[in-house]
Every structure is written in C-alpha cells, then in structure tokens.
Scaffold this motif. Structure first.
Motif, PDB file in Angstrom:
ATOM      1  N   SER A  30       0.813  -1.223   0.000  1.00 35.81           N
ATOM      2  CA  SER A  30       0.000   0.000   0.000  1.00 35.81           C
ATOM      3  C   SER A  30       0.847   1.274   0.000  1.00 35.81           C
ATOM      4  N   GLU A  31       2.039   1.222   0.579  1.00 33.56           N
ATOM      5  CA  GLU A  31       2.843   2.436   0.738  1.00 33.56           C
ATOM      6  C   GLU A  31       4.018   2.559  -0.239  1.00 33.56           C
ATOM      7  N   VAL A  32       4.549   1.422  -0.698  1.00 34.76           N
ATOM      8  CA  VAL A  32       5.777   1.477  -1.485  1.00 34.76           C
ATOM      9  C   VAL A  32       5.521   1.118  -2.938  1.00 34.76           C
ATOM     10  N   SER A  33       5.259  -0.173  -3.201  1.00 35.56           N
ATOM     11  CA  SER A  33       5.176  -0.602  -4.588  1.00 35.56           C
ATOM     12  C   SER A  33       4.618  -2.010  -4.686  1.00 35.56           C
ATOM     13  N   ALA A  34       3.867  -2.253  -5.732  1.00 37.93           N
ATOM     14  CA  ALA A  34       3.439  -3.611  -6.051  1.00 37.93           C
ATOM     15  C   ALA A  34       4.409  -4.232  -7.051  1.00 37.93           C
ATOM     16  N   GLU A  35       5.284  -3.421  -7.642  1.00 37.63           N
ATOM     17  CA  GLU A  35       6.230  -3.910  -8.644  1.00 37.63           C
ATOM     18  C   GLU A  35       7.603  -4.225  -8.048  1.00 37.63           C
TER      19      GLU A  35
ATOM     20  N   GLU B  90      10.783   4.358   4.385  1.00 33.72           N
ATOM     21  CA  GLU B  90      10.853   4.949   5.725  1.00 33.72           C
ATOM     22  C   GLU B  90       9.456   5.079   6.327  1.00 33.72           C
ATOM     23  N   GLU B  91       8.461   5.354   5.501  1.00 30.96           N
ATOM     24  CA  GLU B  91       7.072   5.431   5.970  1.00 30.96           C
ATOM     25  C   GLU B  91       6.576   4.053   6.416  1.00 30.96           C
ATOM     26  N   VAL B  92       6.951   3.002   5.712  1.00 30.13           N
ATOM     27  CA  VAL B  92       6.592   1.642   6.131  1.00 30.13           C
ATOM     28  C   VAL B  92       7.155   1.385   7.524  1.00 30.13           C
ATOM     29  N   GLU B  93       8.394   1.742   7.720  1.00 22.39           N
ATOM     30  CA  GLU B  93       9.025   1.568   9.035  1.00 22.39           C
ATOM     31  C   GLU B  93       8.247   2.328  10.104  1.00 22.39           C
ATOM     32  N   ARG B  94       7.860   3.563   9.799  1.00 18.83           N
ATOM     33  CA  ARG B  94       7.115   4.378  10.766  1.00 18.83           C
ATOM     34  C   ARG B  94       5.774   3.729  11.098  1.00 18.83           C
ATOM     35  N   ILE B  95       5.057   3.256  10.074  1.00 15.89           N
ATOM     36  CA  ILE B  95       3.747   2.637  10.271  1.00 15.89           C
ATOM     37  C   ILE B  95       3.876   1.362  11.108  1.00 15.89           C
ATOM     38  N   LEU B  96       4.841   0.523  10.748  1.00 13.54           N
ATOM     39  CA  LEU B  96       4.983  -0.764  11.440  1.00 13.54           C
ATOM     40  C   LEU B  96       5.352  -0.610  12.911  1.00 13.54           C
ATOM     41  N   THR B  97       6.102   0.429  13.229  1.00 14.39           N
ATOM     42  CA  THR B  97       6.600   0.580  14.598  1.00 14.39           C
ATOM     43  C   THR B  97       5.968   1.762  15.333  1.00 14.39           C
ATOM     44  N   ALA B  98       4.848   2.243  14.837  1.00 13.84           N
ATOM     45  CA  ALA B  98       4.225   3.453  15.393  1.00 13.84           C
ATOM     46  C   ALA B  98       3.882   3.332  16.878  1.00 13.84           C
ATOM     47  N   ARG B  99       3.535   2.148  17.328  1.00  8.18           N
ATOM     48  CA  ARG B  99       3.139   1.988  18.732  1.00  8.18           C
ATOM     49  C   ARG B  99       4.312   1.682  19.652  1.00  8.18           C
ATOM     50  N   LEU B 100       5.528   1.707  19.111  1.00  7.89           N
ATOM     51  CA  LEU B 100       6.716   1.412  19.908  1.00  7.89           C
ATOM     52  C   LEU B 100       7.496   2.687  20.199  1.00  7.89           C
ATOM     53  N   THR B 101       8.129   2.698  21.356  1.00  9.67           N
ATOM     54  CA  THR B 101       9.054   3.795  21.653  1.00  9.67           C
ATOM     55  C   THR B 101      10.338   3.558  20.867  1.00  9.67           C
ATOM     56  N   ARG B 102      11.209   4.558  20.850  1.00  6.81           N
ATOM     57  CA  ARG B 102      12.493   4.389  20.168  1.00  6.81           C
ATOM     58  C   ARG B 102      13.262   3.222  20.780  1.00  6.81           C
ATOM     59  N   ALA B 103      13.274   3.147  22.101  1.00  5.51           N
ATOM     60  CA  ALA B 103      13.984   2.058  22.781  1.00  5.51           C
ATOM     61  C   ALA B 103      13.372   0.704  22.414  1.00  5.51           C
ATOM     62  N   GLU B 104      12.063   0.641  22.324  1.00  7.30           N
ATOM     63  CA  GLU B 104      11.401  -0.617  21.947  1.00  7.30           C
ATOM     64  C   GLU B 104      11.731  -1.007  20.507  1.00  7.30           C
ATOM     65  N   ARG B 105      11.800  -0.022  19.607  1.00  5.90           N
ATOM     66  CA  ARG B 105      12.174  -0.316  18.216  1.00  5.90           C
ATOM     67  C   ARG B 105      13.573  -0.916  18.151  1.00  5.90           C
ATOM     68  N   LEU B 106      14.497  -0.316  18.882  1.00  2.12           N
ATOM     69  CA  LEU B 106      15.867  -0.831  18.904  1.00  2.12           C
ATOM     70  C   LEU B 106      15.903  -2.232  19.508  1.00  2.12           C
ATOM     71  N   GLU B 107      15.148  -2.454  20.571  1.00  4.08           N
ATOM     72  CA  GLU B 107      15.105  -3.767  21.202  1.00  4.08           C
ATOM     73  C   GLU B 107      14.479  -4.806  20.277  1.00  4.08           C
ATOM     74  N   LEU B 108      13.437  -4.417  19.545  1.00  4.62           N
ATOM     75  CA  LEU B 108      12.806  -5.338  18.597  1.00  4.62           C
ATOM     76  C   LEU B 108      13.817  -5.766  17.531  1.00  4.62           C
ATOM     77  N   ARG B 109      14.558  -4.822  16.981  1.00  4.62           N
ATOM     78  CA  ARG B 109      15.564  -5.152  15.974  1.00  4.62           C
ATOM     79  C   ARG B 109      16.645  -6.066  16.556  1.00  4.62           C
ATOM     80  N   ARG B 110      17.054  -5.766  17.788  1.00  8.28           N
ATOM     81  CA  ARG B 110      18.065  -6.596  18.443  1.00  8.28           C
ATOM     82  C   ARG B 110      17.552  -8.023  18.634  1.00  8.28           C
ATOM     83  N   LEU B 111      16.326  -8.156  19.092  1.00  9.14           N
ATOM     84  CA  LEU B 111      15.752  -9.481  19.327  1.00  9.14           C
ATOM     85  C   LEU B 111      15.543 -10.248  18.028  1.00  9.14           C
ATOM     86  N   LEU B 112      15.061  -9.577  16.989  1.00  6.16           N
ATOM     87  CA  LEU B 112      14.883 -10.251  15.707  1.00  6.16           C
ATOM     88  C   LEU B 112      16.226 -10.698  15.146  1.00  6.16           C
TER      89      LEU B 112
END
Length: 146
Positions: free
Chosen positions: A32-37, A116-138
């Motif tokens: 929806s935000e980036v591309s179907a191609e 960058e908008e996809v990233e914002r949408i996906l992590t909108a409910r997370l704090t900056r620290a939570e985003r970093l922790e999510l990336r670390r855990l993944l």
C-alpha cells in the motif's frame, strides 16, 4: 503444562506465528505504501548496489541472504526491468559485477521515503527504545554472524 488449543490467542504463544503475522503485515503495508512492482528484497538490492557498486552476484546474494538460484532470478528480473546492469567481472570472467542504472538510482530515490514510511507505520506503537530492542531481538533469532 500442555498448550490449550481452544484459547483464542493460542497462536500468539508461538514466536513463528507472530513472526509470520508481522511479515504479512509488512507485506500489506509495503504494497500500500511502497510498490506492487518492487519487492522489499529488490529494494534491499538497490540499497546494497548504491552503497557497494560493482559487487558480484554472489556477494549480493550473501548480503541479501538468498541462495544462488534466487539471486540469479532476482538479478535477471532487475536487469530486464533496467534497474541494474551487469558487466563481466574484470577479476573473475565467470562472474558478473552489478551496478545501478540511472533508472535504478531514480527508483531508489523515489522509494526510500516510502520505505521509511513503512518503518514508521509498522513501529508506530513502539518507543524508540522498543524499536531498537525489537531489531536486536529479531537479529538474535538469525544464525550468528548476520
């Protein structure tokens, strides 16, 4: 204690199920935000070739963590779509080196803010620290060295 399969959130107890559902959400937001191609893997290839012009196909596959068959198909599709060009590797004549075309550079510039908008949408409910922790855990779920 055995897992109760009649619980409505039974699948949310499994990491794999949550990762799959998160991936499905990512694909939906991407479309929806980036591309179907242009897929997220193709976008990643554009970013890598922007940062490391002239890498060979094997190196690109390693950077993307895809097998030889997948990278061959990906490169062929991107060459057909005139996003990248391949040239004979001056060091190894059995290999190709890859570069962005002007159209690939333009596509990358167009897509970057959307990604960058996809990233914002996906992590909108997370704090900056939570985003970093999510990336670390993944990243911790991946084989070592990635």
């Amino acid at each position: 204690m055995p897992i109760q399969h009649d619980e409505p959130d039974a699948l949310s107890k499994f990491t794999g199920s949550l990762v799959r559902r998160a991936q499905q959400r990512h694909v939906s937001v991407w479309l929806s935000e980036v591309s179907a191609e242009i897929t997220s893997v193709q976008y990643a290839a554009l970013e890598i070739l922007h940062r490391k012009p002239g890498v060979n196909q094997r190196q690109l596959g390693d950077d993307l963590d895809v097998d030889r068959s997948t990278i061959a198909d990906l490169v062929a599709r991107m060459v057909r779509n005139e996003l990248i060009k391949r040239s004979d590797d001056p060091v190894d004549k059995r290999s190709y080196v890859l570069f962005l075309t002007p159209a690939g550079k333009k596509q990358l510039a167009t897509l970057r803010p959307r990604v960058e908008e996809v990233e914002r949408i996906l992590t909108a409910r997370l704090t900056r620290a939570e985003r970093l922790e999510l990336r670390r855990l993944l990243a911790a779920l991946l084989p070592s060295g990635e």
